[in-house]
Design a protein around this motif. Structure first.
Motif, PDB file in Angstrom:
ATOM      1  N   PRO A 164       0.845  -1.216   0.000  1.00  0.00           N
ATOM      2  CA  PRO A 164       0.000   0.000   0.000  1.00  0.00           C
ATOM      3  C   PRO A 164       0.869   1.251   0.000  1.00  0.00           C
ATOM      4  N   ASP A 165       0.284   2.369  -0.385  1.00  0.00           N
ATOM      5  CA  ASP A 165       1.022   3.630  -0.420  1.00  0.00           C
ATOM      6  C   ASP A 165       1.604   3.996   0.946  1.00  0.00           C
ATOM      7  N   TRP A 166       0.873   3.716   2.011  1.00  0.00           N
ATOM      8  CA  TRP A 166       1.330   4.105   3.337  1.00  0.00           C
ATOM      9  C   TRP A 166       2.512   3.264   3.822  1.00  0.00           C
ATOM     10  N   ALA A 167       2.846   2.210   3.094  1.00  0.00           N
ATOM     11  CA  ALA A 167       3.956   1.339   3.509  1.00  0.00           C
ATOM     12  C   ALA A 167       5.255   2.119   3.625  1.00  0.00           C
ATOM     13  N   CYS A 168       5.450   3.099   2.754  1.00  0.00           N
ATOM     14  CA  CYS A 168       6.697   3.860   2.750  1.00  0.00           C
ATOM     15  C   CYS A 168       6.822   4.724   3.996  1.00  0.00           C
ATOM     16  N   TRP A 169       5.841   5.627   4.223  1.00  0.00           N
ATOM     17  CA  TRP A 169       5.989   6.530   5.366  1.00  0.00           C
ATOM     18  C   TRP A 169       5.858   5.795   6.691  1.00  0.00           C
ATOM     19  N   ALA A 170       5.059   4.738   6.739  1.00  0.00           N
ATOM     20  CA  ALA A 170       4.922   3.972   7.980  1.00  0.00           C
ATOM     21  C   ALA A 170       6.215   3.224   8.302  1.00  0.00           C
ATOM     22  N   THR A 171       6.884   2.719   7.273  1.00  0.00           N
ATOM     23  CA  THR A 171       8.166   2.040   7.482  1.00  0.00           C
ATOM     24  C   THR A 171       9.200   3.009   8.032  1.00  0.00           C
ATOM     25  N   ILE A 172       9.223   4.230   7.499  1.00  0.00           N
ATOM     26  CA  ILE A 172      10.154   5.247   8.001  1.00  0.00           C
ATOM     27  C   ILE A 172       9.854   5.569   9.460  1.00  0.00           C
ATOM     28  N   ALA A 173       8.566   5.643   9.813  1.00  0.00           N
ATOM     29  CA  ALA A 173       8.187   5.918  11.208  1.00  0.00           C
ATOM     30  C   ALA A 173       8.645   4.801  12.126  1.00  0.00           C
ATOM     31  N   VAL A 174       8.453   3.565  11.694  1.00  0.00           N
ATOM     32  CA  VAL A 174       8.928   2.425  12.490  1.00  0.00           C
ATOM     33  C   VAL A 174      10.450   2.478  12.619  1.00  0.00           C
ATOM     34  N   GLY A 175      11.125   2.802  11.511  1.00  0.00           N
ATOM     35  CA  GLY A 175      12.583   2.903  11.535  1.00  0.00           C
ATOM     36  C   GLY A 175      13.074   3.972  12.477  1.00  0.00           C
ATOM     37  N   ALA A 176      12.348   5.088  12.544  1.00  0.00           N
ATOM     38  CA  ALA A 176      12.728   6.163  13.465  1.00  0.00           C
ATOM     39  C   ALA A 176      12.636   5.686  14.908  1.00  0.00           C
ATOM     40  N   CYS A 177      11.627   4.889  15.220  1.00  0.00           N
ATOM     41  CA  CYS A 177      11.501   4.338  16.575  1.00  0.00           C
ATOM     42  C   CYS A 177      12.640   3.377  16.878  1.00  0.00           C
ATOM     43  N   VAL A 178      12.982   2.538  15.908  1.00  0.00           N
ATOM     44  CA  VAL A 178      14.103   1.607  16.088  1.00  0.00           C
ATOM     45  C   VAL A 178      15.398   2.377  16.337  1.00  0.00           C
ATOM     46  N   SER A 179      15.624   3.422  15.543  1.00  0.00           N
ATOM     47  CA  SER A 179      16.837   4.232  15.704  1.00  0.00           C
ATOM     48  C   SER A 179      16.875   4.897  17.073  1.00  0.00           C
ATOM     49  N   ALA A 180      15.714   5.378  17.543  1.00  0.00           N
ATOM     50  CA  ALA A 180      15.664   6.041  18.846  1.00  0.00           C
ATOM     51  C   ALA A 180      16.030   5.083  19.965  1.00  0.00           C
ATOM     52  N   VAL A 181      15.539   3.851  19.869  1.00  0.00           N
ATOM     53  CA  VAL A 181      15.858   2.850  20.891  1.00  0.00           C
ATOM     54  C   VAL A 181      17.353   2.533  20.878  1.00  0.00           C
ATOM     55  N   ILE A 239      13.535  -5.465  11.880  1.00  0.00           N
ATOM     56  CA  ILE A 239      12.284  -4.827  12.319  1.00  0.00           C
ATOM     57  C   ILE A 239      11.722  -3.907  11.237  1.00  0.00           C
ATOM     58  N   THR A 240      12.549  -2.935  10.788  1.00  0.00           N
ATOM     59  CA  THR A 240      12.054  -1.973   9.799  1.00  0.00           C
ATOM     60  C   THR A 240      11.768  -2.658   8.468  1.00  0.00           C
ATOM     61  N   GLY A 241      12.730  -3.465   8.001  1.00  0.00           N
ATOM     62  CA  GLY A 241      12.512  -4.185   6.745  1.00  0.00           C
ATOM     63  C   GLY A 241      11.388  -5.195   6.867  1.00  0.00           C
ATOM     64  N   GLY A 242      11.311  -5.872   8.014  1.00  0.00           N
ATOM     65  CA  GLY A 242      10.228  -6.838   8.218  1.00  0.00           C
ATOM     66  C   GLY A 242       8.867  -6.177   8.189  1.00  0.00           C
ATOM     67  N   PHE A 243       8.782  -4.976   8.766  1.00  0.00           N
ATOM     68  CA  PHE A 243       7.511  -4.246   8.738  1.00  0.00           C
ATOM     69  C   PHE A 243       7.090  -3.937   7.306  1.00  0.00           C
ATOM     70  N   PHE A 244       8.051  -3.488   6.481  1.00  0.00           N
ATOM     71  CA  PHE A 244       7.719  -3.167   5.091  1.00  0.00           C
ATOM     72  C   PHE A 244       7.183  -4.404   4.371  1.00  0.00           C
ATOM     73  N   LEU A 245       7.792  -5.545   4.606  1.00  0.00           N
ATOM     74  CA  LEU A 245       7.326  -6.778   3.956  1.00  0.00           C
ATOM     75  C   LEU A 245       5.920  -7.160   4.434  1.00  0.00           C
ATOM     76  N   LEU A 246       5.653  -6.954   5.711  1.00  0.00           N
ATOM     77  CA  LEU A 246       4.346  -7.309   6.257  1.00  0.00           C
ATOM     78  C   LEU A 246       3.222  -6.430   5.724  1.00  0.00           C
ATOM     79  N   THR A 247       3.560  -5.239   5.252  1.00  0.00           N
ATOM     80  CA  THR A 247       2.499  -4.363   4.717  1.00  0.00           C
ATOM     81  C   THR A 247       1.822  -4.965   3.491  1.00  0.00           C
ATOM     82  N   GLN A 248       2.442  -5.970   2.883  1.00  0.00           N
ATOM     83  CA  GLN A 248       1.811  -6.640   1.735  1.00  0.00           C
ATOM     84  C   GLN A 248       0.489  -7.287   2.142  1.00  0.00           C
ATOM     85  N   LEU A 249       0.355  -7.628   3.425  1.00  0.00           N
ATOM     86  CA  LEU A 249      -0.886  -8.250   3.903  1.00  0.00           C
ATOM     87  C   LEU A 249      -2.070  -7.296   3.807  1.00  0.00           C
ATOM     88  N   PHE A 250      -1.789  -5.985   3.732  1.00  0.00           N
ATOM     89  CA  PHE A 250      -2.849  -4.979   3.710  1.00  0.00           C
ATOM     90  C   PHE A 250      -3.005  -4.348   2.314  1.00  0.00           C
TER      91      PHE A 250
END
Length: 590
Positions: A423-440, A480-491
Motif C-alpha cells: 500500500p502507499d502508506w507502507a513507505c511513510w509507515a516504514t520510516i516511522a517504524v525505523g525512526a523508533c528503532v533508531s531512537a531505541v 524490524i524496519t525491513g520486516g515491517f515493510f514486507l508485512l504491509t503486503q498483507l494490507f
C-alpha cells in the motif's frame, strides 16, 4: 603566507572558474539539477565515486586505520560491491525513472504523503552528513595551516555554494570529474613515495599495522567483529542502491551510459584502498609517537592528521598544498552533490507542486537558485555546530548518522523496486517504524548491551561505538524496519484511478531502457563535454608543471612532472575523443 596556501587559494579560484564556465548551461530546472539528462558515463561515474569520498576518508578514516588495521578497507570494498550491483541492476532502473528529482520517483511509487515524508526525512540527514564532511576538512586544515576550524568551514562552504549556484549540476559533475583526477594522481604519487622510502609494501605493513593486522586493536569478542563486518556490507549495499541516491544516474545520457558510470565507480572504489592507506600505515610505523608530530592543538583528534604528517615529512615542498586541494576536492565533491540534490528535492517536490504561483521554467529556475543558497547556508551553519561534537570521533559520528538517521529511508526506497504489492502508506509507515528503532538504539548504553548479551568483560570503546553505530543499527533496521515493510503486503489493495496509472507508469518506466538516437544535437552535446573538460584538464596539467619551479630536490621536481604528464595524458584522450566526435558530426551532416 607559504606556497601551500597559495596553491589552495589557486584551487579555489579554479573551482569558481569551472562554475562560471557552465553558467550558460543552466537554462532550465532539468539542466540545473541533472544536466538535462545528457551527461556521459565518465562524468556521471566520477560523481558517483566521489559521493562516497570526502576529507573524512583522509582524516577520520586514516586515523581509524592506525587502530583498526586492514579491516577499515572493508567499507570501501563494500562500496565497490554496491557499485557493482548498480551496474547489474540499479543504475539502469534509476535512469529509467525519467525524473528530475529522485523523490519524484517516490511520488509515483507511493503517492503524495510518502513523497513529503521522504523529503523531510532525507534533507536533514543529508545536511548532517555534509556538515560532518566539512568538519573533517576543517580539522585537517587547522592542522596544516593553523587557521580556525570555523574559517575553513565558511570558506569551503562558500566556494561550493558559488559553484553550485552559478553552474548547477553541470558545474557540480564537471568539477567532480576534475577532482577525481586530482585525488587519484596525488594519492597515487604519495603511495609510490611511501613504498619507495619503505623499501616495499611488506615493510610498511609489518611496521605500521597494529598487532592484530586485520582486526586491529580494541576487540575482545571476535564474533562482535564478524557481526560488524557483515553489517558493513549490508549497510553499504543499501547506501549505494536506493531511489534516493539515484541522482547519481538520473543525469546520465541514457541507460547504457548510466551502467558504464557504475562500472567506473566500481573500479575506482575497488582500486582506491590499495593506494590510500599505505601512507597512513607508513606513518604508523615511522612516526608512532604522536606527541612528536607538533599537532597537540588537535587534542584527541590528532590521529586524523596522519595523512598530513606523511605528506609534510616525506613529500617535496608544495605537495601539502596539492594534498589539501585534493582533500578540499573530496569534501566539496560530496557537499556540492548533496547541495544540488537537496535544492532539487525541495523545488520539485515541495515548492513547485504546492507553493509556486508562477510555474514558468524561468520562475522555477530562479526559485531553484534561492533554494541552493538556503541549503548551502544551512550546511555551513550545521558544519559550525557539528564542529563542537565531542561524544564520538568523526568516523563513528558519520557512521551513526548514516545508519540511524538515513538508513530507515533507504529500506522502502530500495525494496519498492522488487516488491510491487504494497500500500502507499507502507513507505511513510516504514520510516516511522525505523525512526523508533533508531531512537531505541541511540539510547542504549554499554552496560545495557553487556547485560543483554551476558558479556563476561566490559565492551571496549571501539566495540561499543561500532556495535551501536553499525551492527545494532543495521540488524535492527533489517529485521524490524525491513520486516515491517514486507508485512504491509498483507494490507495491499489494488489501487484505482489515478494512483493505479501512476504506479503502472513507474514500473513501465523503470523496465523500459532509454536509448538516445544519435542526432546532430547529441553529437554536439557529447563533443562539448569532451572538449571543455579536456581543455580544463590541460590547464591543470600546465599548472602542475609550473610547480616544478618550487625549490626542491630533483626527485621532488620530477614528481610534479610525472603528475603533470598523467593529467595531460587524460586531457589528450578527452580532446582526441572530441575530435572523433567532430568527424562523426561532419559525417552526420553530409
Amino acid at each position: 603566507m607559504n606556497i601551500d596556501i597559495y596553491i589552495v587559494l589557486g584551487y579555489f579560484v579554479f573551482l569558481m572558474v569551472v562554475g562560471w564556465m557552465f553558467r550558460s548551461a543552466t537554462s532550465s530546472t532539468s539542466e540545473y539539477f541533472r544536466g538535462g539528462g545528457k551527461m556521459l558515463w565518465w562524468m556521471v561515474g566520477s560523481t558517483a565515486f566521489l559521493q562516497a569520498l570526502s576529507a573524512m576518508t583522509f582524516t577520520g578514516v586514516m586515523g581509524k586505520a592506525l587502530d583498526v588495521g586492514v579491516s577499515i578497507v572493508v567499507i570501501f570494498f563494500a562500496n565497490a560491491l554496491g557499485y557493482l550491483c548498480n551496474y547489474l541492476f540499479f543504475a539502469a532502473k534509476a535512469r529509467q525513472m525519467r525524473v528530475i528529482s529522485p523523490i519524484q520517483g517516490i511520488r509515483l511509487r507511493f503517492g503524495r504523503v510518502s513523497e513529503q515524508v521522504v523529503t523531510w526525512a532525507t534533507v536533514p540527514s543529508s545536511v548532517l552528513q555534509a556538515s560532518l564532511w566539512l568538519n573533517a576538512l576543517a580539522i585537517f586544515a587547522s592542522a596544516v595551516f593553523n587557521i580556525p576550524i570555523e574559517t575553513t568551514i565558511i570558506a569551503a562552504g562558500g566556494v561550493v555554494l558559488f559553484m553550485s549556484l552559478v553552474g548547477g549540476s553541470w558545474a557540480v559533475v564537471a568539477s567532480d570529474f576534475i577532482q577525481m583526477i586530482i585525488i587519484t594522481v596525488v594519492t597515487f604519487i604519495a603511495t609510490i613515495v611511501a613504498i619507495t622510502k619503505a623499501g616495499g609494501v611488506t615493510p610498511i605493513l609489518e611496521a605500521g599495522l597494529p598487532d592484530r593486522g586485520f582486526v586491529g586493536d580494541g576487540y575482545s569478542y571476535g564474533y562482535l567483529f564478524v557481526g560488524w563486518f557483515i553489517c558493513i556490507f549490508i549497510k553499504q549495499f543499501f547506501s549505494t542502491n536506493n531511489m534516493i541516491d539515484s541522482y547519481r544516474y538520473i543525469a546520465a545520457k541514457d541507460t547504457k551510459n548510466a551502467r558504464k558510470a557504475a562500472v567506473l565507480a566500481c573500479c575506482l572504489m575497488a582500486f582506491g584502498p590499495f593506494i590510500w592507506f599505505l601512507p597512513a600505515w607508513y606513518v604508523g610505523g615511522h612516526y608512532p609517537d604522536m606527541s612528536t608530530w607538533g599537532l597537540d592543538v588537535l587534542g584527541k583528534d590528532i590521529a586524523n592528521a596522519t595523512y598530513f604528517v606523511f605528506v609534510r615529512n616525506e613529500m617535496p615542498v608544495g605537495m601539502v598544498g596539492l594534498m589539501m586541494s585534493a582533500m578540499f576536492a573530496a569534501t566539496m565533491s560530496s557537499m556540492d552533490s548533496a547541495l544540488n540534490r537537496n535544492a532539487g528535492i525541495f523545488i520539485k517536490n515541495v515548492y513547485e507542486p504546492y507553493f509556486a504561483k508562477d510555474k514558468s521554467d524561468r520562475s522555477i529556475l530562479m526559485a531553484s537558485k534561492v533554494a541552493t543558497v538556503f541549503f548551502g547556508l544551512m550546511i555551513i551553519v550545521a558544519g559550525l555546530f557539528m564542529s563542537k561534537l565531542k561524544d564520538f570521533g568523526l568516523f563513528d559520528a558519520l557512521m551513526m548518522v548514516s545508519t540511524l538517521v538515513a538508513f530507515p529511508v533507504l529500506i522502502p526506497s530500495l525494496l519498492c523496486f522488487f516488491i510491487k504489492k504494497t500500500p502507499d502508506w507502507a513507505c511513510w509507515a516504514t520510516i516511522a517504524v525505523g525512526a523508533c528503532v533508531s531512537a531505541v538504539i541511540a539510547s542504549t548504553s554499554a552496560p545495557m548491551i553487556e547485560s543483554l548479551f551476558n558479556l563476561a568483560e566490559p565492551l571496549s570503546k571501539r566495540e561499543f561505538a561500532e556495535m551501536k553505530s553499525i551492527t545494532m543499527g543495521v540488524t535492527g533496521h533489517i529485521i524490524i524496519t525491513g520486516g515491517f515493510f514486507l508485512l504491509t503486503q498483507l494490507f495491499y489493495k489494488e489501487p484505482q484511478g489515478q494512483r493505479a496509472e501512476e504506479i503502472n507508469e513507474f514500473f513501465n518506466n523503470v523496465s523500459t531502457p532509454i536509448v538516445v538516437e544519435e542526432t546532430v544535437q547529441s553529437f554536439q552535446a557529447d563533443r562539448q563535454q569532451y572538449v571543455l573538460l579536456g581543455r580544463v584538464l590541460l590547464a591543470t596539467s600546465v599548472a602542475l608543471l609550473i610547480l616544478t619551479l618550487i625549490p626542491n630536490p630533483l626527485w621532488g621536481r620530477m614528481l610534479f612532472v610525472v603528475m603533470s604528464l598523467m593529467v595531460g595524458f587524460i586531457a589528450w584522450l578527452l580532446l582526441r575523443a572530441g575530435k572523433l566526435k567532430d568527424a562523426e558530426l561532419k559525417a552526420c551532416t553530409v
